[in-house]
Design an enzyme around this catalytic site. Structure first.
Site, PDB file in Angstrom:
ATOM      1  N   CYS A  14       0.824  -1.207   0.000  1.00  0.00           N
ATOM      2  CA  CYS A  14       0.000   0.000   0.000  1.00  0.00           C
ATOM      3  C   CYS A  14       0.868   1.272   0.000  1.00  0.00           C
ATOM      4  O   CYS A  14       1.491   1.554  -1.009  1.00  0.00           O
ATOM      5  CB  CYS A  14      -0.989  -0.060   1.168  1.00  0.00           C
ATOM      6  SG  CYS A  14      -2.419   0.984   0.894  1.00  0.00           S
TER       7      CYS A  14
ATOM      8  N   HIS B  34      -3.096  -5.445   1.683  1.00  0.00           N
ATOM      9  CA  HIS B  34      -2.388  -5.685   2.951  1.00  0.00           C
ATOM     10  C   HIS B  34      -2.404  -7.156   3.369  1.00  0.00           C
ATOM     11  O   HIS B  34      -3.176  -7.539   4.267  1.00  0.00           O
ATOM     12  CB  HIS B  34      -3.068  -4.886   4.076  1.00  0.00           C
ATOM     13  CG  HIS B  34      -2.906  -3.414   3.973  1.00  0.00           C
ATOM     14  ND1 HIS B  34      -1.825  -2.745   4.512  1.00  0.00           N
ATOM     15  CD2 HIS B  34      -3.692  -2.475   3.416  1.00  0.00           C
ATOM     16  CE1 HIS B  34      -1.952  -1.455   4.285  1.00  0.00           C
ATOM     17  NE2 HIS B  34      -3.076  -1.252   3.616  1.00  0.00           N
TER      18      HIS B  34
ATOM     19  N   GLU C  28      -0.509  -8.554   5.356  1.00  0.00           N
ATOM     20  CA  GLU C  28      -0.152  -8.631   6.787  1.00  0.00           C
ATOM     21  C   GLU C  28      -1.383  -8.511   7.694  1.00  0.00           C
ATOM     22  O   GLU C  28      -1.296  -8.784   8.884  1.00  0.00           O
ATOM     23  CB  GLU C  28       0.891  -7.555   7.140  1.00  0.00           C
ATOM     24  CG  GLU C  28       0.381  -6.123   7.244  1.00  0.00           C
ATOM     25  CD  GLU C  28       0.144  -5.440   5.896  1.00  0.00           C
ATOM     26  OE1 GLU C  28       0.208  -6.112   4.847  1.00  0.00           O
ATOM     27  OE2 GLU C  28      -0.131  -4.211   5.907  1.00  0.00           O
TER      28      GLU C  28
HETATM   29  N1  GLN Z   1      -3.669   6.313   1.267  1.00  0.00           N
HETATM   30  C1  GLN Z   1      -2.319   6.065   1.715  1.00  0.00           C
HETATM   31  C2  GLN Z   1      -1.324   6.812   0.842  1.00  0.00           C
HETATM   32  O1  GLN Z   1      -1.701   7.314  -0.183  1.00  0.00           O
HETATM   33  C3  GLN Z   1      -2.001   4.576   1.707  1.00  0.00           C
HETATM   34  C4  GLN Z   1      -2.934   3.826   2.642  1.00  0.00           C
HETATM   35  C5  GLN Z   1      -2.372   2.559   3.186  1.00  0.00           C
HETATM   36  O2  GLN Z   1      -1.156   2.343   3.224  1.00  0.00           O
HETATM   37  N2  GLN Z   1      -3.244   1.733   3.709  1.00  0.00           N
HETATM   38  O3  GLN Z   1      -0.188   6.929   1.158  1.00  0.00           O
END
Ligand code: GLN
Length: 206
Positions: free
Chosen positions: A85, A182, A184
């Site tokens: 992410c 994710h 994890e």
């Molecule tokens: N929205 C976050 C970003 O743009 C990422 C969100 C996440 O890591 N769950 O950095």
């Protein structure tokens, strides 16, 4: 399974901010030795590094402040690295905004691509590459939280997984891995096992 000829893999988790603890727990469950990384010297002797989810602008600014940008780039040139992410955004070459990026993967991402209406969702996706660690072709339960989309994947990066509608949510470039979701936060260790497989592939014989 997580051991390399008797060697226990030593994996760092970038711990500037975000959900590094959940990665740590999954890696320890798989028998890895885990170190939280906050300073360049914490990278010494590691076989691989995970960059967690969180907020990519904040993470990038902290990485600049702690002198981590160049050491992380040098690490990615040789060792396995996986961003989930915000971590995937941080590893990309282009996030369509001005923010510190490692730029080690030849992918373009769009942050918060799913908008406010559905900023978090869960969906089963097919990830054929996971058959390297488990021949059972069961889908992977992917959790998306204010997730980015991987808008473009340029060689040598390759698409690893898509949503049922075809949008790209995971990519790989040699020993580098990016997932918009994710693993994890699930109970399913296959993505972490797959990362440890990349760690072993990137490691020179010791
Ligand atoms: N929205 C976050 C970003 O743009 C990422 C969100 C996440 O890591 N769950 O950095």
């Amino acid at each position: 399974m997580s051991r390399d000829n008797g060697k226990i893999p030593r994996i760092g988790v970038l711990a500037l901010q975000g959900d590094f603890l959940e990665h740590r727990q999954m890696l320890e469950r798989l028998g890895a030795l885990v170190r939280e990384v906050r300073l360049p010297e914490h990278l010494d002797g590691l076989d691989g590094l995970i960059i967690p989810g969180g907020e990519s602008t904040t993470m990038g600014k902290l990485a600049v402040d702690f002198g981590l940008i160049e050491p992380l780039r040098a690490f990615a040139a040789e060792k396995a690295m996986w961003g989930t992410c915000a971590g995937a955004i941080f590893m990309s070459k282009d996030a369509r905004r001005d923010q510190p990026l490692l730029g080690v993967m030849n992918i373009e991402v769009e942050r918060n691509a799913f908008g406010r209406q559905v900023d978090s969702f869960e969906i089963d996706i097919d990830v054929p590459a996971l058959r390297v660690v488990d021949p059972d072709p069961k889908p992977f339960h992917a959790i998306f939280i204010r997730a980015p989309l991987i808008e473009a994947v340029h060689p040598p990066a390759e698409v690893l997984a898509r949503l049922p509608d075809g949008r790209i949510v995971a990519a790989q470039q040699g020993h580098l891995l990016a997932t918009a979701f994710h693993p994890e936060l699930t109970d399913d260790p296959r993505f972490h096992q797959y990362f440890l497989h990349l760690v072993r592939q990137a490691a020179p014989a010791r």
